[in-house]
Scaffold this motif. Structure first.
Motif, short mmCIF file in Angstrom:
data_model
loop_
_atom_site.label_atom_id
_atom_site.label_comp_id
_atom_site.label_asym_id
_atom_site.label_seq_id
_atom_site.Cartn_x
_atom_site.Cartn_y
_atom_site.Cartn_z
N ASP A 5 -0.13 4.30 -0.02
CA ASP A 5 -0.78 5.10 0.32
C ASP A 5 -0.83 5.35 1.91
O ASP A 5 -1.08 4.77 2.50
CB ASP A 5 -2.45 5.12 -0.20
CG ASP A 5 -3.16 6.58 0.11
OD1 ASP A 5 -4.30 6.39 -0.39
OD2 ASP A 5 -2.82 7.15 1.05
N PHE A 24 -13.38 4.09 -6.21
CA PHE A 24 -14.20 2.95 -6.66
C PHE A 24 -15.55 3.47 -6.86
O PHE A 24 -16.40 3.75 -5.92
CB PHE A 24 -14.22 1.64 -5.98
CG PHE A 24 -13.04 0.70 -5.99
CD1 PHE A 24 -12.32 0.52 -7.16
CD2 PHE A 24 -12.42 0.24 -4.75
CE1 PHE A 24 -11.12 -0.25 -7.27
CE2 PHE A 24 -11.32 -0.38 -4.55
CZ PHE A 24 -10.55 -0.84 -5.93
N LYS A 74 -17.17 11.53 -3.88
CA LYS A 74 -17.19 10.64 -2.95
C LYS A 74 -17.10 11.14 -1.55
O LYS A 74 -16.20 12.06 -1.48
CB LYS A 74 -15.80 10.05 -3.47
CG LYS A 74 -15.19 9.08 -2.43
CD LYS A 74 -15.80 7.72 -2.32
CE LYS A 74 -14.92 6.98 -1.05
NZ LYS A 74 -15.43 5.59 -0.65
N PRO A 112 -6.72 0.69 -10.78
CA PRO A 112 -6.67 -0.21 -9.61
C PRO A 112 -8.04 -1.11 -9.74
O PRO A 112 -8.84 -0.43 -10.12
CB PRO A 112 -6.70 0.71 -8.35
CG PRO A 112 -6.16 2.14 -9.18
CD PRO A 112 -6.57 2.22 -10.49
N ARG A 113 -8.11 -2.37 -9.26
CA ARG A 113 -9.27 -2.97 -9.41
C ARG A 113 -9.64 -3.61 -7.96
O ARG A 113 -8.75 -3.84 -7.20
CB ARG A 113 -8.85 -4.29 -10.27
CG ARG A 113 -8.85 -3.84 -11.66
CD ARG A 113 -8.39 -5.17 -12.73
NE ARG A 113 -8.53 -4.70 -13.95
CZ ARG A 113 -9.00 -5.35 -14.99
NH1 ARG A 113 -9.82 -6.59 -14.80
NH2 ARG A 113 -9.00 -5.12 -16.00
N GLY A 114 -10.81 -4.02 -7.93
CA GLY A 114 -11.27 -4.50 -6.76
C GLY A 114 -12.54 -5.28 -7.13
O GLY A 114 -12.89 -5.50 -8.45
N THR A 115 -13.33 -5.92 -6.44
CA THR A 115 -14.39 -6.56 -6.56
C THR A 115 -15.59 -6.11 -5.87
O THR A 115 -15.49 -5.85 -4.52
CB THR A 115 -14.46 -8.01 -6.14
OG1 THR A 115 -13.23 -8.65 -6.59
CG2 THR A 115 -15.39 -9.14 -6.51
N ASP A 116 -16.88 -5.77 -6.47
CA ASP A 116 -17.96 -5.30 -5.77
C ASP A 116 -18.59 -6.00 -5.09
O ASP A 116 -18.56 -7.26 -5.07
CB ASP A 116 -19.01 -4.78 -6.98
CG ASP A 116 -19.41 -3.43 -6.68
OD1 ASP A 116 -19.60 -2.93 -5.57
OD2 ASP A 116 -19.90 -2.65 -7.61
N GLY A 117 -19.40 -5.39 -4.32
CA GLY A 117 -20.57 -6.30 -3.28
C GLY A 117 -21.28 -7.52 -4.25
O GLY A 117 -21.58 -8.45 -3.69
N ARG A 121 -18.38 1.95 -7.68
CA ARG A 121 -19.38 1.28 -7.10
C ARG A 121 -20.78 1.20 -7.94
O ARG A 121 -20.67 1.40 -9.16
CB ARG A 121 -19.83 1.45 -5.68
CG ARG A 121 -18.55 1.45 -4.88
CD ARG A 121 -17.93 -0.10 -4.57
NE ARG A 121 -18.72 -1.26 -4.22
CZ ARG A 121 -18.52 -1.56 -2.59
NH1 ARG A 121 -17.92 -0.63 -1.90
NH2 ARG A 121 -19.56 -2.21 -2.61
N PRO A 137 -7.86 7.67 -7.69
CA PRO A 137 -8.70 6.61 -7.96
C PRO A 137 -9.87 6.46 -7.07
O PRO A 137 -9.31 6.24 -5.82
CB PRO A 137 -7.71 5.46 -8.36
CG PRO A 137 -6.73 5.56 -7.59
CD PRO A 137 -6.32 7.05 -7.41
N MET A 191 0.64 -1.13 -0.17
CA MET A 191 -0.21 0.01 0.14
C MET A 191 0.93 1.11 0.11
O MET A 191 1.62 1.48 1.05
CB MET A 191 -0.87 -0.02 1.28
CG MET A 191 -2.03 0.94 1.09
SD MET A 191 -3.17 0.51 -0.05
CE MET A 191 -3.52 -1.46 0.25
N GLY A 219 -20.21 -8.84 -6.67
CA GLY A 219 -19.25 -9.83 -7.52
C GLY A 219 -18.52 -9.36 -8.98
O GLY A 219 -17.48 -10.19 -9.27
#
Lengths: 343, 343
Positions: free
Chosen positions: B3, B52, B285, B190-195, B54, B50, B1, B197
């Protein structure tokens, strides 16, 4: 409003919410660790700005119940004293204990002026819905504190109706105890009304933490108050399930660390703690009011202070640094205390 | 990380929560108002970091459904297109419409991989409990978006199982549309996974707002995409109850202002808007992730931009500056946009 939002000084980030490779959200806040003499052990952010402590100082608000002799007269045990310091979850054990206590002082649920909300415990809330029943004031998370208020009113032979009003003797006693314990002029403090209808006072976190420190280390208090502080903290340690509820952060932490820490959350991101072994009080406020931030920040401070041994750290891992899962159960993130908090 | 939380720059206060005479809590955040050419009309805080998005960019994620011809082939109307852009509340009207749509593409609730949660509408959630029924994937707030994904997979003759995975053609099309509309290199985000999926991408608020501006003012888009953008925004304006739910902030605002603003909230304090009359996109945000902050900030920005005439301002008063009541119903506080937001 003299407070200009545009120039309001920023508190440091105390808690980070992660998703994938990013910090998705951040909780800023202020916190104070203080000893009984008012010495600042550590602090973050502005700890002199007034903050509404909400339910986080219920142990201080319960002092008159015990030091007045009311608790002894009505034979209140650990369950009732823990409930007086509680924001309980409206589970069967909470509701039944408050009902029995009210009966003991010849009062009933209708005498509670805390208001009504569904149980904070999801299973209990669903059970009520399935049974086609409405929640009562007994289910309100503050019903134990209010029953404590009513008990002191009965003890002194005062009118019980209106016990939530600022000029009722019950609230005058609570305000006086708060001012004395926190070392502030309570009459000059900013005021508001709590969710359960009683007055709230804007208190600097430094003062709030000092009040909690004097609960933890009551050497400088008068005899009756020192005894009351000990009895209340002992009750919280003995009945952690009464203070919060099944799976609640405060309950789980207190179940794990025994007498080392008695902690109490309040609405809008406040959390207070009394650490008898260290003689410290802790008070923190997440600036944005988030309860999740307050929990993780309190966990980080307790960790910093060495409250958790290795076994406790293992037991509490999922409580102190919870993972976030998506609806399918896959781990997608986490919440953690910021490095600045851990020191 | 990379940040570091300790030095993370502070966004300005966008929303204040008042109790009695104090600002009890503050929501900081960043926001961008941008036109279709990417010109920054106004901004607050760091709009290049950046974030997310959502669910706040569901209208952008729905573009492939329409521009592919799938919407036309399966005769989707305003209800279905609004649901594709929705985080609905799991009310009867939502659940039934999604079920009919799935049937139209020869699929059923078991084909949805969004996961399950109780309806966000409290009355609908209670009705399920009373009936002794469990929620299904249809109740998930994302079931409309996911049915849109499945519809494009059917249209192209692709395997439907796994449509939430980053390498499935459905998600590749969505990512491509996002990158093109927002003007960013989506592969480097940057990537992640949403609630629910699906993949989420870290997008600067400036880019997110630009994507929404190009929905609102599609003059620079290719013909099929411009038509798709218009159809989706028209559907949101025509069926505001499908986009959110009864009493929901976005629904109430869109019901009041008609075609002037199409707005969509996302988890963790994100809110986006497309303003066709002005040709602007908005993205914000709340740094701490609070939905209450995102709503009031979006309301303040719409107010600043003159979206509300006097009648709308009157209708929306309790929505834009809600009062806070205690459990007994007494007004004890309020939430309001910070002065800096109103300009």
């Amino acid at each position: 409003m003299s407070d200009s939002s545009a120039v309001h000084q920023s508190d440091p980030v105390l808690v980070e919410v992660l998703r994938g490779g990013l910090v998705e959200s951040r909780h800023r806040g202020a916190a104070a660790i203080v000893d009984a003499d008012g010495k600042i052990v550590a602090s973050w952010g502005d700890i002199e700005r007034p903050v509404f402590a909400r339910s986080a100082i219920k142990p201080l608000q319960a002092l008159p119940l015990v030091e007045s002799g009311a608790a002894e007269r009505y034979r209140l045990g650990a369950t009732e004293l823990a409930l007086a310091c509680a924001s309980h979850h409206g589970e069967k054990s909470h509701v039944e204990a408050v009902a029995r206590w009210l009966d003991r002082v010849d009062l009933g649920p209708d005498d509670l002026q805390c208001g009504v909300h569904p149980p904070n415990d999801a299973a209990s809330a669903q059970a009520l819905i399935r049974a086609g029943e409405q929640p009562s004031p007994l289910h309100c998370n503050c019903s134990g504190k209010h029953t404590g208020f009513l008990t002191t009113a009965r003890h002194f032979g005062e009118t019980t109706r209106g016990y939530i009003e600022p000029d009722h003797p019950v609230q005058i006693r609570v305000a006086q105890a708060l001012g004395e314990m926190c070392g502030i002029d309570i009459d000059g403090a900013p005021r508001g009304t709590d969710g359960c209808g009683i007055p709230v006072f804007g208190l600097p976190l430094a003062a709030m933490a000092r009040g909690m420190a004097r609960m933890a280390d009551p050497h400088g208090l008068a005899g009756d108050r020192a005894t009351a502080a000990r009895r209340l903290l002992d009750a919280m340690a003995e009945r952690p399930l009464m203070v919060d509820g099944t799976g609640g952060f405060a309950t789980v932490v207190m179940q794990t660390v025994g007498g080392k820490a008695r902690i109490k959350p309040g609405a809008e991101g406040v959390f207070c703690g009394a650490l008898p072994g260290l003689g410290y009080g802790v008070a923190l406020k997440i600036a944005d009011g988030a309860g999740r931030g307050a929990e993780i920040a309190m966990g980080g401070i307790l960790e910093r202070l060495g409250v958790f041994d290795e076994a406790a750290r293992g037991t509490l891992d999922a409580t102190l640094r919870p993972v976030l899962r998506n609806l399918a159960g896959t781990v997608v993130g986490a919440i953690r205390p910021a490095a600045t908090l851990l020191g």
